[in-house]
Design a protein around this motif. Structure first.
Motif: not given
Length: 418
Positions: A70, A122, A124-125, A127, A130, A149, A204-206, A224, A386
């Protein structure tokens, strides 16, 4: 660094920028998107170098292979970022669109106008792509955004942020409309979640733990999804060649994504034929199969699956397998173990496919296609912020419309209510 003071400063700048973004012209927004894409291509060597630093540190920390995948910014992923930005620029600007305009018996005219949400936070983890996708969608939908991020992608995200800021300035828009948090201190997330005066919605994206934390602590609405336990059901009326190709692609095209198939369901009447063709292909790809006792009898050397296996999002070359009687049993299994993300059926029976489309309660339901297509870019949204499995506001890949709201507008000519 005083984290609270730092985050409050970001929030204030974002709120001020949101007002400017809400009235930005379509031309300004499109010019910014195109300029960001051009800067990403122009500075791709810088991005690659920054990403190499992140990858080196991640490997030293022994991050899992799925996370490393990722994290990596390949040439194709850099090209996808720019293509996504250019595609967003080509999309119709939703802001200011008026729908459902009608004359009421009183003489007033009433309609709905599409408007920005305001400030979108936002988290996220892994990537780094993103960063560009999220910034582009927020920009085109007239929102300001604060991006946080993963710490493992800090250098990559900051390099992309510089390209974004150059593009915003070139279009005469405030560079503070897109702010990428520059600290890896986890306290920054806690502050972001408790700033409803500055942030209107959080995405949240992770991983599941991140999303659970955000859902529990956020003082503003959250868009989400928790898990991506996606299924492919091969029906008794399936074209076997299509079924084998789809089931193989859905699992092996990429392992670490939320739209990867985690469980294969096969109708009993075609199980021996399908598994006889699929199992060697999965074995060649290095995929571990954990199946029901009936499938274990057919394949011989697989681990017997438990309920825990069927409810697991592996994000790895591991999958669960179950032989079912028919579409009804398949849908019952999906209802029990699925996560309402993406589920697919392979069948040539139109009646069965329509039942599956109607009755499977997921954000994306597919017929004769790989679950890997559940993606904003593939859906023509340009990119996605997301995936949402919620049923309010936005569901499925969240693109431009998911980052907007509606307000009622009323036109009168001196009308008063009696």
């Amino acid at each position: 660094m005083d984290i609270k003071q730092y985050m409050q400063g970001l929030g204030q700048l974002a709120r001020a920028s949101a007002g400017l973004m809400a009235r930005a012209t379509t031309a300004q927004k499109n010019n910014a998107l195109i300029a960001i894409a051009e800067n990403i291509q122009k500075h791709r060597a810088v991005l690659t170098k920054a990403n190499a630093e992140d990858l080196k540190l991640a490997k030293e920390k022994n991050l899992e292979s799925a996370l490393l995948d990722r994290l990596e910014l390949t040439d194709n992923r850099i090209n996808d970022m720019t293509e996504g930005l250019n595609q967003i620029a080509s999309l119709t600007d939703p802001i200011g669109t008026i729908t459902d305009f009608a004359m009421r018996p009183s003489g007033i005219q009433v309609g709905n106008m599409r408007v920005p949400l305001g400030v979108v936070g936002i988290i996220y983890e892994s990537r780094p792509n993103v960063t560009a996708d999220a910034a582009g969608l927020c920009l085109k939908s007239g929102n300001a955004t604060i991006l946080r991020g993963g710490s493992e992608a800090l250098n990559s995200n900051q390099a992309i942020a510089k390209c974004i800021h150059m593009g915003l300035v070139a279009a005469d828009l405030p560079q503070e409309a897109v702010q990428v948090i520059s600290t890896i201190d986890r306290a920054a997330v806690g502050e972001l979640l408790t700033m409803p005066e500055y942030v209107d919605v959080i995405v949240p994206r992770g991983g599941k733990s991140l999303i659970e934390r955000v859902s529990a602590e956020a003082r503003m609405p959250v868009i989400k999804h928790l898990d991506g336990i996606c299924h492919v059901y091969i029906d008794s009326d399936a074209d076997i060649e299509k079924a084998v190709s789809i089931a193989l692609n859905a699992k092996t095209q990429r392992y670490g994504t939320c739209n990867t198939m985690e469980c294969l369901l096969v109708a009993r009447s075609v199980a021996a034929e399908v598994l006889g063709k699929l199992a060697p292909l999965y074995k060649k790809a290095g995929v571990e199969i954990r199946g029901c006792e009936e499938s274990a009898k057919i394949l011989g050397d697989i681990k017997v699956a438990t309920d825990e296996d069927y409810g697991t999002e592996y994000l790895a070359p591991i999958m669960s397998l179950k032989i079912v009687a028919d579409v009804d049993e398949a849908m019952q299994h999906i209802t029990k173990f699925g996560s309402q993300h993406t589920d697919a059926i392979v069948t040539e029976n139109i009646t069965t496919s329509r039942r599956f489309l109607r009755e499977v309660d997921s954000s994306s339901v597919m017929v004769n296609a790989s679950t890997r297509f559940a993606d904003g870019f593939e859906y023509g949204l340009g990119a996605e912020i997301g995936i949402s499995t919620d049923k309010f506001h936005a569901r499925g890949p969240v693109g431009l419309e998911g980052l907007t709201s509606k307000k009622y507008i009323v036109l009168g000519d001196g009308h008063i209510r009696t």
